[in-house]
Design a protein around this motif. Structure first.
Motif, PDB file in Angstrom:
ATOM      1  N   GLU A 197       0.948  -1.240   0.111  1.00 13.13           N
ATOM      2  CA  GLU A 197      -0.016  -0.099   0.064  1.00 13.13           C
ATOM      3  C   GLU A 197       0.897   1.450  -0.033  1.00 13.13           C
ATOM      4  O   GLU A 197       0.626   2.185  -0.644  1.00 13.13           O
ATOM      5  CB  GLU A 197      -0.962   0.008   1.296  1.00 13.13           C
ATOM      6  N   ARG A 198       1.783   1.351   0.819  1.00  7.09           N
ATOM      7  CA  ARG A 198       2.421   2.554   1.001  1.00  7.09           C
ATOM      8  C   ARG A 198       3.990   2.632   0.704  1.00  7.09           C
ATOM      9  O   ARG A 198       4.808   3.700   0.817  1.00  7.09           O
ATOM     10  CB  ARG A 198       2.434   2.883   2.530  1.00  7.09           C
ATOM     11  N   GLY A 199       4.515   1.404   0.452  1.00  7.37           N
ATOM     12  CA  GLY A 199       6.013   1.302   0.186  1.00  7.37           C
ATOM     13  C   GLY A 199       6.790   0.731   1.364  1.00  7.37           C
ATOM     14  O   GLY A 199       6.499   1.293   2.338  1.00  7.37           O
ATOM     15  N   TYR A 200       7.674   0.010   1.198  1.00 10.24           N
ATOM     16  CA  TYR A 200       8.515  -0.638   2.186  1.00 10.24           C
ATOM     17  C   TYR A 200       9.270   0.445   3.160  1.00 10.24           C
ATOM     18  O   TYR A 200       9.149   0.435   4.547  1.00 10.24           O
ATOM     19  CB  TYR A 200       9.607  -1.469   1.519  1.00 10.24           C
ATOM     20  N   ASP A 201       9.798   1.586   2.545  1.00  8.68           N
ATOM     21  CA  ASP A 201      10.533   2.524   3.407  1.00  8.68           C
ATOM     22  C   ASP A 201       9.540   3.523   3.985  1.00  8.68           C
ATOM     23  O   ASP A 201       9.952   3.881   5.059  1.00  8.68           O
ATOM     24  CB  ASP A 201      11.272   3.525   2.281  1.00  8.68           C
ATOM     25  N   GLU A 202       8.446   3.584   3.955  1.00  9.69           N
ATOM     26  CA  GLU A 202       7.278   4.271   4.673  1.00  9.69           C
ATOM     27  C   GLU A 202       6.745   3.429   5.680  1.00  9.69           C
ATOM     28  O   GLU A 202       5.858   4.234   6.450  1.00  9.69           O
ATOM     29  CB  GLU A 202       6.352   4.768   3.493  1.00  9.69           C
TER      30      GLU A 202
ATOM     31  N   GLU B 207      -2.453 -17.405  -0.433  1.00  9.31           N
ATOM     32  CA  GLU B 207      -3.238 -16.042  -0.586  1.00  9.31           C
ATOM     33  C   GLU B 207      -1.962 -14.946  -0.398  1.00  9.31           C
ATOM     34  O   GLU B 207      -2.231 -13.984  -0.785  1.00  9.31           O
ATOM     35  CB  GLU B 207      -3.974 -15.856   0.810  1.00  9.31           C
ATOM     36  N   LEU B 208      -0.879 -15.547   0.437  1.00 10.33           N
ATOM     37  CA  LEU B 208       0.181 -14.167   0.369  1.00 10.33           C
ATOM     38  C   LEU B 208       1.160 -14.096  -0.803  1.00 10.33           C
ATOM     39  O   LEU B 208       1.596 -13.004  -0.811  1.00 10.33           O
ATOM     40  CB  LEU B 208       1.132 -14.690   1.489  1.00 10.33           C
ATOM     41  N   GLY B 209       0.947 -15.162  -1.533  1.00 12.02           N
ATOM     42  CA  GLY B 209       1.855 -15.053  -2.586  1.00 12.02           C
ATOM     43  C   GLY B 209       1.663 -13.901  -3.639  1.00 12.02           C
ATOM     44  O   GLY B 209       2.702 -12.948  -3.973  1.00 12.02           O
ATOM     45  N   PRO B 210       0.712 -13.541  -4.058  1.00 10.14           N
ATOM     46  CA  PRO B 210       0.244 -12.253  -4.628  1.00 10.14           C
ATOM     47  C   PRO B 210       0.346 -10.849  -4.117  1.00 10.14           C
ATOM     48  O   PRO B 210       1.093  -9.857  -4.393  1.00 10.14           O
ATOM     49  CB  PRO B 210      -1.358 -12.351  -5.154  1.00 10.14           C
ATOM     50  N   VAL B 211       0.273 -11.059  -2.458  1.00  8.71           N
ATOM     51  CA  VAL B 211       0.602  -9.880  -2.014  1.00  8.71           C
ATOM     52  C   VAL B 211       1.966  -9.580  -1.863  1.00  8.71           C
ATOM     53  O   VAL B 211       2.520  -8.481  -1.860  1.00  8.71           O
ATOM     54  CB  VAL B 211       0.053 -10.098  -0.192  1.00  8.71           C
ATOM     55  N   LEU B 212       2.689 -10.570  -1.586  1.00  8.55           N
ATOM     56  CA  LEU B 212       4.363 -10.578  -1.619  1.00  8.55           C
ATOM     57  C   LEU B 212       4.706  -9.815  -2.863  1.00  8.55           C
ATOM     58  O   LEU B 212       5.582  -8.756  -2.941  1.00  8.55           O
ATOM     59  CB  LEU B 212       5.117 -11.747  -1.212  1.00  8.55           C
ATOM     60  N   HIS B 213       4.235 -10.301  -4.028  1.00  8.63           N
ATOM     61  CA  HIS B 213       4.679  -9.963  -5.448  1.00  8.63           C
ATOM     62  C   HIS B 213       4.240  -8.571  -5.543  1.00  8.63           C
ATOM     63  O   HIS B 213       4.966  -7.618  -5.836  1.00  8.63           O
ATOM     64  CB  HIS B 213       3.844 -10.856  -6.385  1.00  8.63           C
ATOM     65  N   ALA B 214       3.087  -7.847  -5.174  1.00  6.40           N
ATOM     66  CA  ALA B 214       2.732  -6.765  -5.123  1.00  6.40           C
ATOM     67  C   ALA B 214       3.528  -5.688  -4.431  1.00  6.40           C
ATOM     68  O   ALA B 214       4.043  -4.677  -4.609  1.00  6.40           O
ATOM     69  CB  ALA B 214       1.160  -6.416  -4.679  1.00  6.40           C
ATOM     70  N   ALA B 215       3.933  -6.405  -3.253  1.00  8.14           N
ATOM     71  CA  ALA B 215       4.857  -5.522  -2.276  1.00  8.14           C
ATOM     72  C   ALA B 215       6.172  -5.314  -2.844  1.00  8.14           C
ATOM     73  O   ALA B 215       6.546  -4.064  -3.067  1.00  8.14           O
ATOM     74  CB  ALA B 215       4.905  -6.179  -0.955  1.00  8.14           C
ATOM     75  N   ILE B 216       6.713  -6.509  -3.549  1.00  6.15           N
ATOM     76  CA  ILE B 216       8.034  -6.258  -4.114  1.00  6.15           C
ATOM     77  C   ILE B 216       7.954  -5.139  -5.358  1.00  6.15           C
ATOM     78  O   ILE B 216       8.775  -4.285  -5.664  1.00  6.15           O
ATOM     79  CB  ILE B 216       8.522  -7.584  -4.538  1.00  6.15           C
ATOM     80  N   ALA B 217       6.745  -5.498  -6.101  1.00  6.95           N
ATOM     81  CA  ALA B 217       6.698  -4.601  -7.462  1.00  6.95           C
ATOM     82  C   ALA B 217       6.563  -3.129  -7.017  1.00  6.95           C
ATOM     83  O   ALA B 217       6.923  -2.311  -7.851  1.00  6.95           O
ATOM     84  CB  ALA B 217       5.456  -5.204  -8.241  1.00  6.95           C
ATOM     85  N   ALA B 218       5.928  -2.923  -5.903  1.00  2.00           N
ATOM     86  CA  ALA B 218       5.648  -1.351  -5.702  1.00  2.00           C
ATOM     87  C   ALA B 218       6.993  -0.561  -4.916  1.00  2.00           C
ATOM     88  O   ALA B 218       6.889   0.356  -4.826  1.00  2.00           O
ATOM     89  CB  ALA B 218       4.597  -1.387  -4.475  1.00  2.00           C
ATOM     90  N   ASN B 219       7.802  -1.343  -4.772  1.00  3.26           N
ATOM     91  CA  ASN B 219       8.977  -1.016  -4.270  1.00  3.26           C
ATOM     92  C   ASN B 219      10.324  -1.226  -5.152  1.00  3.26           C
ATOM     93  O   ASN B 219      11.109  -2.323  -4.992  1.00  3.26           O
ATOM     94  CB  ASN B 219       9.407  -1.471  -2.911  1.00  3.26           C
ATOM     95  N   ALA B 220      10.944  -0.236  -5.798  1.00  3.25           N
ATOM     96  CA  ALA B 220      11.963  -0.636  -6.746  1.00  3.25           C
ATOM     97  C   ALA B 220      13.172  -1.044  -5.915  1.00  3.25           C
ATOM     98  O   ALA B 220      14.072  -1.984  -6.428  1.00  3.25           O
ATOM     99  CB  ALA B 220      12.511   0.758  -7.390  1.00  3.25           C
TER     100      ALA B 220
END
Length: 115
Positions: free
Chosen positions: A22-27, A100-113
């Motif tokens: 949602e917000r990016g790893y660093d945030e 269920e967590l696989g796509p969420v992990l993928h989205a978290a990684i994709a959202a953070n360069a």
């Protein structure tokens, strides 16, 4: 808030990955992860030394399952068949939580360069 809940680790992983997406790893802070999970910061640190470790949650278990599956392959198995046995062993251990967590992990990684 209960003193102990058997799914605390799963709740922390789920909360962290959703926040990262949602917000990016660093945030995202550890306190925010713990609050989203309904836990305390000290509970977070009982399970993970750092928020980076949430991203690798379960990797040791996955590696062990793959290794066990490969080791259990017949001695005359081709390398591809041995890897297939490892994948079958790992897939058999996957729970709905993992799926269920696989796509969420993928989205978290994709959202953070950086990830």
């Amino acid at each position: 808030m209960p003193r102990w809940n058997p799914d605390a680790r799963e709740r922390l992983v789920t909360a962290a990955l959703h926040l990262f997406a949602e917000r990016g790893y660093d945030e995202v802070t550890v306190v925010e992860i713990a609050e989203r999970a309904g836990l305390t910061k000290s509970t977070f640190f009982r399970y993970f030394p750092d928020k980076r470790d949430v991203l690798a949650a379960g990797q040791e278990t996955l590696s062990q399952l793959l290794t066990e599956g490969i080791a259990s392959a017949s001695t005359d198995a081709t390398p591809l068949a041995a890897v297939g046995a490892g994948l079958e062993r790992a897939a058999a251990a996957m729970t709905p939580f993992n799926r269920e967590l696989g796509p969420v992990l993928h989205a978290a990684i994709a959202a953070n360069a950086e990830l």
